[in-house]
Design a protein around this motif. Structure first.
Motif, PDB file in Angstrom:
ATOM      1  N   ASP A  35     -16.833  -1.224  26.047  1.00  0.00           N
ATOM      2  CA  ASP A  35     -17.310  -1.568  27.163  1.00  0.00           C
ATOM      3  C   ASP A  35     -19.072  -1.252  27.620  1.00  0.00           C
ATOM      4  OD1 ASP A  35     -17.493  -3.195  29.787  1.00  0.00           O
ATOM      5  OD2 ASP A  35     -15.849  -2.202  30.529  1.00  0.00           O
ATOM      6  N   GLN A  36     -19.449  -2.019  28.112  1.00  0.00           N
ATOM      7  CA  GLN A  36     -20.718  -1.491  28.885  1.00  0.00           C
ATOM      8  C   GLN A  36     -20.654  -0.233  29.992  1.00  0.00           C
ATOM      9  OE1 GLN A  36     -23.691  -4.189  30.404  1.00  0.00           O
ATOM     10  NE2 GLN A  36     -25.230  -2.887  30.567  1.00  0.00           N
ATOM     11  N   ILE A  37     -21.350   0.651  29.805  1.00  0.00           N
ATOM     12  CA  ILE A  37     -21.247   1.885  30.881  1.00  0.00           C
ATOM     13  C   ILE A  37     -22.590   2.252  31.496  1.00  0.00           C
ATOM     14  CG2 ILE A  37     -19.021   2.544  29.801  1.00  0.00           C
ATOM     15  CD1 ILE A  37     -20.668   4.948  28.622  1.00  0.00           C
ATOM     16  N   VAL A  38     -22.598   2.720  32.700  1.00  0.00           N
ATOM     17  CA  VAL A  38     -23.611   3.284  33.304  1.00  0.00           C
ATOM     18  C   VAL A  38     -23.354   4.718  34.043  1.00  0.00           C
ATOM     19  CG1 VAL A  38     -24.462   1.209  33.943  1.00  0.00           C
ATOM     20  CG2 VAL A  38     -23.141   2.114  35.517  1.00  0.00           C
ATOM     21  N   HIS A  39     -24.158   5.479  34.094  1.00  0.00           N
ATOM     22  CA  HIS A  39     -24.071   6.845  34.731  1.00  0.00           C
ATOM     23  C   HIS A  39     -24.726   6.864  36.314  1.00  0.00           C
ATOM     24  CE1 HIS A  39     -24.821  11.056  35.506  1.00  0.00           C
ATOM     25  NE2 HIS A  39     -23.569  11.303  34.909  1.00  0.00           N
ATOM     26  N   LEU A  40     -23.920   7.216  37.147  1.00  0.00           N
ATOM     27  CA  LEU A  40     -24.309   7.119  38.398  1.00  0.00           C
ATOM     28  C   LEU A  40     -24.892   8.583  38.907  1.00  0.00           C
ATOM     29  CD1 LEU A  40     -21.358   5.071  39.953  1.00  0.00           C
ATOM     30  CD2 LEU A  40     -23.739   4.424  39.341  1.00  0.00           C
ATOM     31  N   PRO A  45     -25.681  -8.132  20.028  1.00  0.00           N
ATOM     32  CA  PRO A  45     -25.150  -8.859  19.172  1.00  0.00           C
ATOM     33  C   PRO A  45     -25.708 -10.531  18.901  1.00  0.00           C
ATOM     34  CG  PRO A  45     -23.440  -7.901  20.741  1.00  0.00           C
ATOM     35  CD  PRO A  45     -24.935  -7.579  21.020  1.00  0.00           C
ATOM     36  N   PRO A  46     -25.790 -11.003  17.996  1.00  0.00           N
ATOM     37  CA  PRO A  46     -24.783 -10.730  16.761  1.00  0.00           C
ATOM     38  C   PRO A  46     -25.054 -10.106  15.721  1.00  0.00           C
ATOM     39  CG  PRO A  46     -26.235 -12.983  16.615  1.00  0.00           C
ATOM     40  CD  PRO A  46     -26.480 -12.318  17.963  1.00  0.00           C
ATOM     41  N   GLU A  47     -26.549  -9.409  15.633  1.00  0.00           N
ATOM     42  CA  GLU A  47     -26.805  -8.676  14.643  1.00  0.00           C
ATOM     43  C   GLU A  47     -26.754  -7.069  15.078  1.00  0.00           C
ATOM     44  OE1 GLU A  47     -27.375  -9.460  11.519  1.00  0.00           O
ATOM     45  OE2 GLU A  47     -26.879 -11.372  12.334  1.00  0.00           O
ATOM     46  N   ILE A  48     -25.630  -6.566  16.032  1.00  0.00           N
ATOM     47  CA  ILE A  48     -25.707  -5.456  16.658  1.00  0.00           C
ATOM     48  C   ILE A  48     -26.098  -4.164  15.766  1.00  0.00           C
ATOM     49  CG2 ILE A  48     -23.382  -5.085  16.294  1.00  0.00           C
ATOM     50  CD1 ILE A  48     -23.241  -4.436  19.188  1.00  0.00           C
ATOM     51  N   GLN A  49     -26.929  -3.567  16.567  1.00  0.00           N
ATOM     52  CA  GLN A  49     -27.186  -1.843  15.976  1.00  0.00           C
ATOM     53  C   GLN A  49     -26.871  -1.159  17.302  1.00  0.00           C
ATOM     54  OE1 GLN A  49     -30.946  -2.268  14.024  1.00  0.00           O
ATOM     55  NE2 GLN A  49     -29.986  -1.814  12.188  1.00  0.00           N
ATOM     56  N   VAL A  50     -26.235  -0.047  17.085  1.00  0.00           N
ATOM     57  CA  VAL A  50     -25.930   0.988  17.916  1.00  0.00           C
ATOM     58  C   VAL A  50     -26.459   2.295  17.543  1.00  0.00           C
ATOM     59  CG1 VAL A  50     -24.059   1.858  19.594  1.00  0.00           C
ATOM     60  CG2 VAL A  50     -23.993  -0.391  18.707  1.00  0.00           C
ATOM     61  N   SER A  51     -27.017   3.009  18.359  1.00  0.00           N
ATOM     62  CA  SER A  51     -27.401   4.425  18.054  1.00  0.00           C
ATOM     63  C   SER A  51     -26.155   5.288  18.463  1.00  0.00           C
ATOM     64  CB  SER A  51     -28.514   4.979  18.621  1.00  0.00           C
ATOM     65  OG  SER A  51     -28.689   6.374  18.609  1.00  0.00           O
ATOM     66  N   TYR A  52     -25.439   6.122  17.552  1.00  0.00           N
ATOM     67  CA  TYR A  52     -24.097   6.908  17.873  1.00  0.00           C
ATOM     68  C   TYR A  52     -24.230   8.208  17.148  1.00  0.00           C
ATOM     69  CZ  TYR A  52     -19.449   8.303  17.352  1.00  0.00           C
ATOM     70  OH  TYR A  52     -18.124   9.051  17.359  1.00  0.00           O
ATOM     71  N   ASN A  53     -24.253   9.353  17.952  1.00  0.00           N
ATOM     72  CA  ASN A  53     -23.956  10.508  17.051  1.00  0.00           C
ATOM     73  C   ASN A  53     -24.962  10.777  16.097  1.00  0.00           C
ATOM     74  OD1 ASN A  53     -22.677  12.870  17.080  1.00  0.00           O
ATOM     75  ND2 ASN A  53     -21.152  12.352  15.683  1.00  0.00           N
ATOM     76  N   ASP A 103     -28.943  -0.365  26.735  1.00  0.00           N
ATOM     77  CA  ASP A 103     -27.819  -0.030  27.361  1.00  0.00           C
ATOM     78  C   ASP A 103     -26.778   0.615  26.781  1.00  0.00           C
ATOM     79  OD1 ASP A 103     -28.496  -2.415  28.962  1.00  0.00           O
ATOM     80  OD2 ASP A 103     -27.372  -3.882  28.117  1.00  0.00           O
ATOM     81  N   TYR A 104     -25.915   1.504  27.719  1.00  0.00           N
ATOM     82  CA  TYR A 104     -24.912   2.273  26.932  1.00  0.00           C
ATOM     83  C   TYR A 104     -23.738   1.587  26.772  1.00  0.00           C
ATOM     84  CZ  TYR A 104     -28.419   5.907  27.464  1.00  0.00           C
ATOM     85  OH  TYR A 104     -29.623   6.488  27.652  1.00  0.00           O
ATOM     86  N   VAL A 105     -22.915   2.063  25.803  1.00  0.00           N
ATOM     87  CA  VAL A 105     -21.684   1.501  25.581  1.00  0.00           C
ATOM     88  C   VAL A 105     -20.554   2.537  25.349  1.00  0.00           C
ATOM     89  CG1 VAL A 105     -22.483  -0.718  24.762  1.00  0.00           C
ATOM     90  CG2 VAL A 105     -22.249   0.972  23.090  1.00  0.00           C
ATOM     91  N   SER A 106     -19.396   2.516  25.719  1.00  0.00           N
ATOM     92  CA  SER A 106     -18.424   3.442  25.159  1.00  0.00           C
ATOM     93  C   SER A 106     -17.932   3.002  24.054  1.00  0.00           C
ATOM     94  CB  SER A 106     -17.386   3.466  26.373  1.00  0.00           C
ATOM     95  OG  SER A 106     -16.623   2.179  26.484  1.00  0.00           O
ATOM     96  N   ILE A 107     -17.831   3.874  23.051  1.00  0.00           N
ATOM     97  CA  ILE A 107     -17.072   3.850  21.658  1.00  0.00           C
ATOM     98  C   ILE A 107     -15.873   4.629  21.448  1.00  0.00           C
ATOM     99  CG2 ILE A 107     -17.830   4.092  19.155  1.00  0.00           C
ATOM    100  CD1 ILE A 107     -20.814   3.590  20.283  1.00  0.00           C
ATOM    101  N   MET A 108     -14.986   4.216  20.672  1.00  0.00           N
ATOM    102  CA  MET A 108     -13.869   4.752  20.078  1.00  0.00           C
ATOM    103  C   MET A 108     -13.869   4.813  18.949  1.00  0.00           C
ATOM    104  SD  MET A 108      -9.862   4.963  21.577  1.00  0.00           S
ATOM    105  CE  MET A 108      -9.544   3.078  20.710  1.00  0.00           C
ATOM    106  N   GLY A 118     -22.625   5.308  23.049  1.00  0.00           N
ATOM    107  CA  GLY A 118     -23.596   5.028  22.047  1.00  0.00           C
ATOM    108  C   GLY A 118     -24.639   4.078  23.001  1.00  0.00           C
ATOM    109  N   LYS A 119     -25.893   3.649  22.432  1.00  0.00           N
ATOM    110  CA  LYS A 119     -26.918   2.939  23.094  1.00  0.00           C
ATOM    111  C   LYS A 119     -27.206   1.954  22.091  1.00  0.00           C
ATOM    112  CE  LYS A 119     -31.460   4.098  25.163  1.00  0.00           C
ATOM    113  NZ  LYS A 119     -32.405   5.062  25.411  1.00  0.00           N
ATOM    114  N   ILE A 120     -27.111   0.773  22.767  1.00  0.00           N
ATOM    115  CA  ILE A 120     -27.563  -0.313  22.106  1.00  0.00           C
ATOM    116  C   ILE A 120     -29.185  -0.395  21.686  1.00  0.00           C
ATOM    117  CG2 ILE A 120     -27.616  -2.866  22.334  1.00  0.00           C
ATOM    118  CD1 ILE A 120     -24.820  -2.068  22.227  1.00  0.00           C
ATOM    119  N   ILE A 121     -29.399  -0.690  20.248  1.00  0.00           N
ATOM    120  CA  ILE A 121     -30.720  -0.640  19.684  1.00  0.00           C
ATOM    121  C   ILE A 121     -30.912  -2.250  19.846  1.00  0.00           C
ATOM    122  CG2 ILE A 121     -32.117  -0.549  17.621  1.00  0.00           C
ATOM    123  CD1 ILE A 121     -30.372   2.195  17.167  1.00  0.00           C
ATOM    124  N   THR A 122     -29.997  -3.020  19.137  1.00  0.00           N
ATOM    125  CA  THR A 122     -30.183  -4.402  19.053  1.00  0.00           C
ATOM    126  C   THR A 122     -28.829  -4.990  19.258  1.00  0.00           C
ATOM    127  OG1 THR A 122     -31.589  -4.191  16.946  1.00  0.00           O
ATOM    128  CG2 THR A 122     -30.624  -6.504  17.532  1.00  0.00           C
TER     129      THR A 122
END
Length: 136
Positions: free
Chosen positions: A131-136, A34-42, A110-115, A28-32
Motif C-alpha cells: 500500500d501507499q503510506i504516509v507519516h503523520l 508503474p508500469p516501469e516501477i522502481q523502488v528504493s528499499y534498504n 511516495d512511500y510504500v509498505s513492502i513485505m 520503500g520510496k517510489i523512484i519511478t
C-alpha cells in the motif's frame, strides 16, 4: 553432566518459531511509478522483476460500488408565489451502481509498505508492495 531435556525442547520450539515468523513490513520510496516501477528499499533499487504490487495501486484499476440511497432534495421555492410553486422537496429512493477507474496512483517520492517474500519457485528474494503510506 547431563543435558536438561526441557532446555532441549525449548530450544527446538524457539528455533521453529524463529524460522516460521512472518517477515516484517518495511518502507520503500517510489523512484519511478508503474508500469516501469522502481523502488528504493534498504539501499537497493527494486524493479518490476523484483516486486508484486496490489492491483488497486495500478492505473486503470476499476472498482464498482453498489447501493441504495434514501434521502430528499433541499426545500426550494420558485415561481410567482402560486401554490404549485410553494417551497417543496423531492424524495430520493434509488438504487445506484458507480464505477471508479483509477487514473492516478503512485508517484515518484511516495512511500510504500513492502513485505519481503521468497519467489514462487523458491529461487529468489522478491517483495510485495502492499500500500501507499504516509507519516503523520
Amino acid at each position: 553432566m547431563r543435558e536438561n531435556p526441557y532446555n532441549t525442547i525449548l530450544g527446538i520450539v524457539k528455533d521453529t518459531s524463529i524460522n516460521h515468523n512472518s517477515p516484517s513490513i518495511k518502507i520503500g520510496k517510489i523512484i519511478t511509478p508503474p508500469p516501469e516501477i522502481q523502488v528504493s528499499y534498504n539501499g537497493i533499487i527494486l524493479d518490476k522483476k523484483d516486486v508484486w504490487i496490489s492491483k488497486y495501486l495500478l492505473i486503470g484499476y476499476e472498482r464498482t460500488a453498489k447501493g441504495h440511497i434514501e434521502s430528499a432534495t433541499q426545500n426550494r421555492a420558485g415561481g410567482g408565489g402560486d401554490a404549485e410553486y410553494a417551497s417543496h422537496n423531492h424524495a430520493i429512493d434509488n438504487d445506484y451502481t458507480d464505477n471508479i477507474i483509477y487514473t492516478d496512483t503512485l508517484k515518484a517520492g511516495d512511500y510504500v509498505s513492502i513485505m519481503p517474500m521468497v519467489s514462487e519457485d523458491n529461487s529468489s528474494q522478491q517483495y510485495i508492495i502492499l500500500d501507499q503510506i504516509v507519516h503523520l
